[in-house]
Design an enzyme around this catalytic site. Structure first.
Site, PDB file in Angstrom:
ATOM      1  N   HIS A 174      17.346  20.892 -58.630  1.00 55.63           N
ATOM      2  CA  HIS A 174      16.561  20.529 -57.445  1.00 55.63           C
ATOM      3  C   HIS A 174      16.132  21.786 -56.685  1.00 55.63           C
ATOM      4  CE1 HIS A 174      17.109  16.295 -57.824  1.00 55.63           C
ATOM      5  NE2 HIS A 174      18.381  16.266 -57.481  1.00 55.63           N
ATOM      6  N   GLY A 181      12.167   1.530 -58.472  1.00 58.87           N
ATOM      7  CA  GLY A 181      11.342   2.190 -59.484  1.00 58.87           C
ATOM      8  C   GLY A 181       9.860   1.860 -59.404  1.00 58.87           C
TER       9      GLY A 181
HETATM   10  N1  LIG Z   1      13.314   5.126 -65.570  1.00 55.18           N
HETATM   11  C1  LIG Z   1      12.808   5.113 -64.346  1.00 55.18           C
HETATM   12  N2  LIG Z   1      11.525   4.761 -64.156  1.00 55.18           N
HETATM   13  C2  LIG Z   1      10.979   4.737 -62.913  1.00 55.18           C
HETATM   14  N3  LIG Z   1      11.673   5.055 -61.788  1.00 55.18           N
HETATM   15  C3  LIG Z   1      12.966   5.426 -61.942  1.00 55.18           C
HETATM   16  C4  LIG Z   1      13.585   5.478 -63.204  1.00 55.18           C
HETATM   17  N4  LIG Z   1      14.863   5.868 -63.027  1.00 55.18           N
HETATM   18  C5  LIG Z   1      15.046   6.047 -61.709  1.00 55.18           C
HETATM   19  N5  LIG Z   1      13.909   5.776 -61.047  1.00 55.18           N
HETATM   20  C6  LIG Z   1      13.668   5.815 -59.599  1.00 55.18           C
HETATM   21  O1  LIG Z   1      13.690   7.182 -59.168  1.00 55.18           O
HETATM   22  C7  LIG Z   1      14.262   7.248 -57.854  1.00 55.18           C
HETATM   23  C8  LIG Z   1      15.502   8.124 -57.907  1.00 55.18           C
HETATM   24  O2  LIG Z   1      15.031   9.443 -57.912  1.00 55.18           O
HETATM   25  P1  LIG Z   1      15.759  10.605 -58.698  1.00 55.18           P
HETATM   26  O3  LIG Z   1      16.029  10.178 -60.084  1.00 55.18           O
HETATM   27  O4  LIG Z   1      14.912  11.809 -58.506  1.00 55.18           O
HETATM   28  O5  LIG Z   1      17.129  10.744 -57.915  1.00 55.18           O
HETATM   29  S1  LIG Z   1      18.080  12.028 -57.965  1.00 55.18           S
HETATM   30  O6  LIG Z   1      17.383  13.094 -57.208  1.00 55.18           O
HETATM   31  O7  LIG Z   1      18.311  12.393 -59.351  1.00 55.18           O
HETATM   32  O8  LIG Z   1      19.311  11.623 -57.278  1.00 55.18           O
HETATM   33  C9  LIG Z   1      14.606   5.817 -57.462  1.00 55.18           C
HETATM   34  O9  LIG Z   1      13.462   5.358 -56.756  1.00 55.18           O
HETATM   35  P2  LIG Z   1      13.510   4.102 -55.757  1.00 55.18           P
HETATM   36  O10 LIG Z   1      13.687   2.892 -56.601  1.00 55.18           O
HETATM   37  O11 LIG Z   1      12.181   4.102 -55.061  1.00 55.18           O
HETATM   38  O12 LIG Z   1      14.647   4.333 -54.808  1.00 55.18           O
HETATM   39  C10 LIG Z   1      14.781   5.176 -58.809  1.00 55.18           C
HETATM   40  O13 LIG Z   1      14.671   3.772 -58.796  1.00 55.18           O
END
Ligand SMILES: Nc1ncnc2c1ncn2[C@@H]1O[C@H](COP(=O)(O)OS(=O)(=O)O)[C@@H](OP(=O)(O)O)[C@H]1O
Length: 347
Positions: free
Chosen positions: A159, A310
């Site tokens: 990050h 997501g």
């Molecule tokens: N496979 C996949 N596809 C689409 N979206 C996904 C996926 N995996 C994780 N997410 C969504 O990504 C958000 C989490 O962000 P990060 O993965 O960057 O979190 S972290 O920084 O690693 O803790 C979080 O977003 P929000 O749902 O809006 O809270 C996750 O739901």
């Protein structure tokens, strides 16, 4: 130069990571050895008022870093010497890290681990367990030795802003950014898993003021954006919203970028779609490795907190129009000079 289609990938990156908790994303279990007393290093740095319950931040080299990660940033600046075939997935928290870690791992490891295979590591491991987190390893002799022992090509995650990785020009960086209002809402929900009473307004104000972990978010994004413009072969700049719209197209782009383009035979066999399906939100969310357990011992956040909704545009369900306008204006103003804009439309 792209590797010949069909050429073996070499040793599978990080196939045995589950046995090694030090490779799991999160706060390192032990503080970096070279700074046995981290107070010595960070106490002189400015700190910011934080919403109740959230960990302290220190201003280091223009960025508000989690206090524990300042020694890591120093170590990265001093000693990060990547190999030319290293790939680093970089992101601001809550912008798609987990997803891009999974997609990049599945793409790079596909020869040894076909995405449609029943034994794929992503079926039994959280994506963060498949991709070593630089913050959890850098700055400790043991962690850096583990990174050095990993076979090429190494895939890593951070990050950290680009400013903390002056050596980052020596490898490939895959950066994913996300529309900032959705990042705020995602960050708020994430913190609420440990602090259910935390108001959205507190997280919002922190982000607007820049004092959020690894922030200001606009400077984080601008650093990688400028680098991608200057070195398109070195920094691939992805957007979460675009990934949602066309995951297969972006997996192809990712594969080309890391020097492992899909062959005609792989295209015919549907390998791209296998990777997209394996890493899709709907699929990963259902897996035991992502439903149970915690991110690591130092960060007792349940793994399912990484898989909330997501989607793009969820901010409309939580922010007032005034909040949205205010953050849009700040971000537009800060990123204007860099020539970067975000679409503000709903999903
Ligand atoms: N496979 C996949 N596809 C689409 N979206 C996904 C996926 N995996 C994780 N997410 C969504 O990504 C958000 C989490 O962000 P990060 O993965 O960057 O979190 S972290 O920084 O690693 O803790 C979080 O977003 P929000 O749902 O809006 O809270 C996750 O739901």
């Amino acid at each position: 130069m792209a590797k010949a289609p069909g050429a073996p990938l070499g040793p599978v990156p990080f196939a045995d990571v589950e046995a090694d908790s030090g490779l799991v994303s999160g706060v390192p279990e032990q503080l970096p050895e070279e700074h046995a007393d981290p107070d010595d290093l960070v106490s002189a740095l400015p700190s910011a008022p934080r919403p109740k319950g959230l960990s302290s931040l220190r201003l280091y080299d223009g960025f508000w870093l989690p206090e524990w990660s300042v020694p890591v940033a120093v170590a990265l600046q001093r000693r990060f010497e990547p190999r030319p075939d290293d790939v680093v997935v970089a992101s601001f928290p809550k912008c798609g890290t987990t997803w891009v870690n999974a997609l990049t791992f599945a793409t790079m490891a596909r020869r040894a681990h076909p995405a449609a295979g029943a034994g794929h590591p992503l079926l039994r491991l959280n994506p963060h367990q498949c991709v070593p987190f630089l913050e959890a390893l850098f700055g400790s002799r043991r962690g850096e030795a583990r990174l050095a022992a990993l076979p090429s090509p190494r895939l890593m995650n951070t990050h950290m802003p680009l400013a903390m990785m002056p050596g980052g020009g020596g490898c490939k960086v895959v950066y994913v950014c996300r529309e900032p209002k959705d990042m705020v809402v995602s960050l708020w929900h994430f913190h609420r898993r440990l602090h259910p009473e935390l108001p959205l307004a507190d997280v919002f104000e922190a982000v607007c003021g820049g004092a959020v972990g690894y922030g200001p978010v606009w400077d984080h994004i601008a650093g990688y954006w400028s680098a991608s413009a200057a070195r398109p072969d070195g920094v691939l700049f992805l957007r979460y919203e675009e990934l949602l719209r066309d995951p297969a197209g972006h997996v192809r782009e990712l594969a080309r970028f890391v020097g492992l383009p899909f062959s005609g035979a792989e295209e015919d066999a549907g390998v791209v779609h296998d990777i997209v399906n394996l890493c899709s939100f709907g699929h990963l969310k259902t897996l035991e490795a992502n439903k149970t357990g915690h991110m690591n011992a130092g960060l007792p956040i349940p793994r399912d907190a990484l898989f909330r909704k997501g989607v793009a545009g969820d901010w409309v369900n939580h922010m007032t129009p005034e909040m949205a306008r205010r953050l849009d204006d700040i971000v537009a103003d800060k990123l204007h000079a860099a020539g970067l804009t975000f679409l503000h439309a709903r999903e």
